[in-house]
Design a protein around this motif. Structure first.
Motif, PDB file in Angstrom:
ATOM      1  N   ASN A  67      -2.712   8.789   2.122  1.00 56.17           N
ATOM      2  CA  ASN A  67      -3.918   8.052   2.488  1.00 56.17           C
ATOM      3  C   ASN A  67      -5.069   8.977   2.851  1.00 56.17           C
ATOM      4  O   ASN A  67      -6.233   8.579   2.817  1.00 56.17           O
ATOM      5  CB  ASN A  67      -3.628   7.121   3.670  1.00 56.17           C
ATOM      6  CG  ASN A  67      -2.962   5.826   3.222  1.00 56.17           C
ATOM      7  OD1 ASN A  67      -2.941   5.517   2.040  1.00 56.17           O
ATOM      8  ND2 ASN A  67      -2.403   5.097   4.169  1.00 56.17           N
TER       9      ASN A  67
ATOM     10  N   GLN B 282      -7.485   7.757  -1.802  1.00 60.05           N
ATOM     11  CA  GLN B 282      -7.221   6.715  -0.823  1.00 60.05           C
ATOM     12  C   GLN B 282      -7.691   5.351  -1.314  1.00 60.05           C
ATOM     13  O   GLN B 282      -7.065   4.332  -1.049  1.00 60.05           O
ATOM     14  CB  GLN B 282      -7.911   7.064   0.497  1.00 60.05           C
ATOM     15  CG  GLN B 282      -7.634   6.056   1.613  1.00 60.05           C
ATOM     16  CD  GLN B 282      -8.259   6.467   2.915  1.00 60.05           C
ATOM     17  OE1 GLN B 282      -8.960   7.467   2.978  1.00 60.05           O
ATOM     18  NE2 GLN B 282      -8.018   5.704   3.963  1.00 60.05           N
TER      19      GLN B 282
ATOM     20  N   SER C 231      -4.975   3.261  -3.170  1.00 63.96           N
ATOM     21  CA  SER C 231      -3.681   3.313  -2.497  1.00 63.96           C
ATOM     22  C   SER C 231      -2.785   2.127  -2.822  1.00 63.96           C
ATOM     23  O   SER C 231      -1.665   2.052  -2.336  1.00 63.96           O
ATOM     24  CB  SER C 231      -3.880   3.404  -0.974  1.00 63.96           C
ATOM     25  OG  SER C 231      -4.618   2.280  -0.501  1.00 63.96           O
TER      26      SER C 231
ATOM     27  N   HIS D  53       1.467   4.579   1.273  1.00 71.34           N
ATOM     28  CA  HIS D  53       1.070   5.471   2.362  1.00 71.34           C
ATOM     29  C   HIS D  53       1.113   6.919   1.882  1.00 71.34           C
ATOM     30  O   HIS D  53       0.226   7.719   2.190  1.00 71.34           O
ATOM     31  CB  HIS D  53       1.995   5.278   3.566  1.00 71.34           C
ATOM     32  CG  HIS D  53       1.629   6.090   4.755  1.00 71.34           C
ATOM     33  ND1 HIS D  53       2.146   7.353   4.979  1.00 71.34           N
ATOM     34  CD2 HIS D  53       0.771   5.843   5.781  1.00 71.34           C
ATOM     35  CE1 HIS D  53       1.639   7.842   6.094  1.00 71.34           C
ATOM     36  NE2 HIS D  53       0.805   6.950   6.600  1.00 71.34           N
ATOM     37  N   SER D  54       2.169   7.231   1.083  1.00 70.22           N
ATOM     38  CA  SER D  54       2.234   8.573   0.485  1.00 70.22           C
ATOM     39  C   SER D  54       3.260   8.574  -0.642  1.00 70.22           C
ATOM     40  O   SER D  54       4.161   7.730  -0.697  1.00 70.22           O
ATOM     41  CB  SER D  54       2.613   9.631   1.531  1.00 70.22           C
ATOM     42  OG  SER D  54       3.922   9.402   2.015  1.00 70.22           O
TER      43      SER D  54
ATOM     44  N   ARG E  73       0.841  -1.201   0.000  1.00 66.43           N
ATOM     45  CA  ARG E  73       0.000   0.000   0.000  1.00 66.43           C
ATOM     46  C   ARG E  73       0.878   1.255   0.000  1.00 66.43           C
ATOM     47  O   ARG E  73       1.859   1.344   0.725  1.00 66.43           O
ATOM     48  CB  ARG E  73      -0.919   0.005   1.218  1.00 66.43           C
ATOM     49  CG  ARG E  73      -1.706   1.304   1.400  1.00 66.43           C
ATOM     50  CD  ARG E  73      -2.740   1.184   2.486  1.00 66.43           C
ATOM     51  NE  ARG E  73      -3.865   0.363   2.053  1.00 66.43           N
ATOM     52  CZ  ARG E  73      -4.944   0.148   2.795  1.00 66.43           C
ATOM     53  NH1 ARG E  73      -5.036   0.673   4.001  1.00 66.43           N
ATOM     54  NH2 ARG E  73      -5.919  -0.600   2.339  1.00 66.43           N
TER      55      ARG E  73
END
Length: 394
Positions: A134, A139, A142, A118-119, A116
């Motif tokens: 997120n 989101q 992601s 996160h950023s 995933r």
């Protein structure tokens, strides 16, 4: 394109490490120090920047698959575990003097095969001009990297580097794969991560010009000097006359003529010295026009005689620089170091060591005038522990 810095956090033994690469980057260190992990961290960055991160994308890049908990650092001294793996790439583009940076923070898989995001963030001249996290509207997506697919026009120039990173792979030639008797699980263009398409790649490189036979931009005689028993190399379809019918093989095979044997006694890569196949693999990887512009080779010196490894790294470095590529190599052979021209800033040597807590640290080796005055070769300095990157043995 000039890669200025690569930073890795919370990935296996690389809890917090960074280095400033050149065109050719050679990592030395004890077994288990983290050399291969550096190559895998770049593979993870490549996957994150250019598509998505899952088992399939990591395997295509030659990254070893682990259970999710083993991807993150898990040292005894850590009082609080980080949730994300942190990766950062800084670079300059050939078209301008601007400096760019891409940061990504990933969490390992839980209930799915996908990592995933996160950023993600993109910086130009230290100014953040794009990012997502997120908490953003994206989101729900992601599990997909947005750096390449976002239609933000400010990303256009900076993300050209992703085109180079998209083909990154960790190449590990395997003798049986090079011989053509077992399939290459990663049939990447043009040669395969383990060398399964070596014959095809070589066939593209061998050509005649003005009555001279060439291998890429080198005279064939220069290649044969490194394979000193061979008088000729060619590529053809397998025939009953030169390969046993019980041996599985590829549609194209490499043929050699031994200078000490009769002219009609040609034989294939199946019967040839494995060192010859490794030489051809490395040269094809550096020279092939469809080869990756950013890649890694784990255990560069595998199957090479020490003196051949020294000559091979010299020719390999020349071709990498000439073809404007970036490569990351690991080696355990001291004579590889003696083939490196460290006065050329494009060629950089790094020692990988574990600190007192086991964290892998990457330190560039700069040979001082004091060391040069000692009159010792790089290989001798390394063996004597003067450069770092050696095990502490009692």
């Amino acid at each position: 394109m000039n890669i200025r810095k690569i930073s890795v956090g919370n990935f296996k033994s690389l809890y917090s490490a960074s280095f400033e690469p050149g065109k050719i980057n050679v990592f030395v260190g004890a077994n288990g120090s983290g050399k291969s992990t550096i190559l895998e961290a770049i593979g993870l960055l490549s996957a994150a920047m250019t598509d998505r991160v899952d088992s399939a994308s990591l395997q295509r890049k030659g990254v070893r698959l682990s259970i999710p908990s083993l991807y993150k650092s898990n040292f005894k001294d850590l009082k609080r575990k980080k949730l994300a793996v942190d990766l950062s790439l800084e670079w300059e583009d050939d078209c301008c003097s601007d400096q760019f940076r891409y940061d990504v923070h990933l969490t390992t898989p839980t209930d799915t095969d996908y990592w995933r995001y996160h950023s993600e963030a993109f910086f130009q001249n230290d100014e953040r001009i794009w990012g997502r996290s997120n908490a953003s509207q994206q989101q729900a997506n992601s599990y997909i990297g947005f750096f390449l697919i976002d239609d933000n026009q400010e990303l256009t120039n900076g993300r050209k580097i992703a085109q180079h990173f998209s083909s990154y792979g960790i190449f590990q030639p395997n003798t049986m794969t090079l011989r053509g008797t077992i399939p290459d699980p990663n049939q990447t263009t043009p040669i395969g991560l383990n060398g399964g398409r070596l014959a095809e790649a070589i066939k593209t490189l061998i050509h005649e010009e003005d009555g001279e036979l060439y291998f890429g931009n080198l005279y064939m005689d220069d290649i044969l000097d490194m394979i000193d028993w061979a008088s000729d190399i060619s590529v053809d379809a397998p025939k009953k006359s030169n390969i046993n019918a019980n041996i599985p093989t590829t549609r194209q095979i490499i043929e050699f003529t031994d200078r000490y044997m009769k002219e009609n006694s040609r034989f294939t890569g199946y019967d040839a010295s494995e060192g010859a196949l490794y030489v051809l693999f490395m040269l094809a990887l550096a020279m092939h026009p469809q080869g990756p512009s950013i890649f890694a080779v784990d255990s560069f010196d595998h199957a090479l005689n020490p003196r051949l490894a020294k000559k091979m790294i010299q020719v390999f470095c020349e071709q990498i620089i000439q073809n404007n590529k970036h490569v990351f190599l690991t080696t355990h052979n001291p004579l590889v170091l003696d083939g490196l021209d460290l006065t050329n800033d494009d060629i950089r040597l790094f020692a990988v060591d574990r600190d007192d807590n086991g964290h892998a640290q990457i330190n560039r080796i700069l040979v001082s005038q004091e060391l040069i005055n000692e009159g010792q070769s790089l290989s001798r300095l390394w063996i004597n522990g003067r450069l770092g990157g050696v095990p502490t043995l009692l």
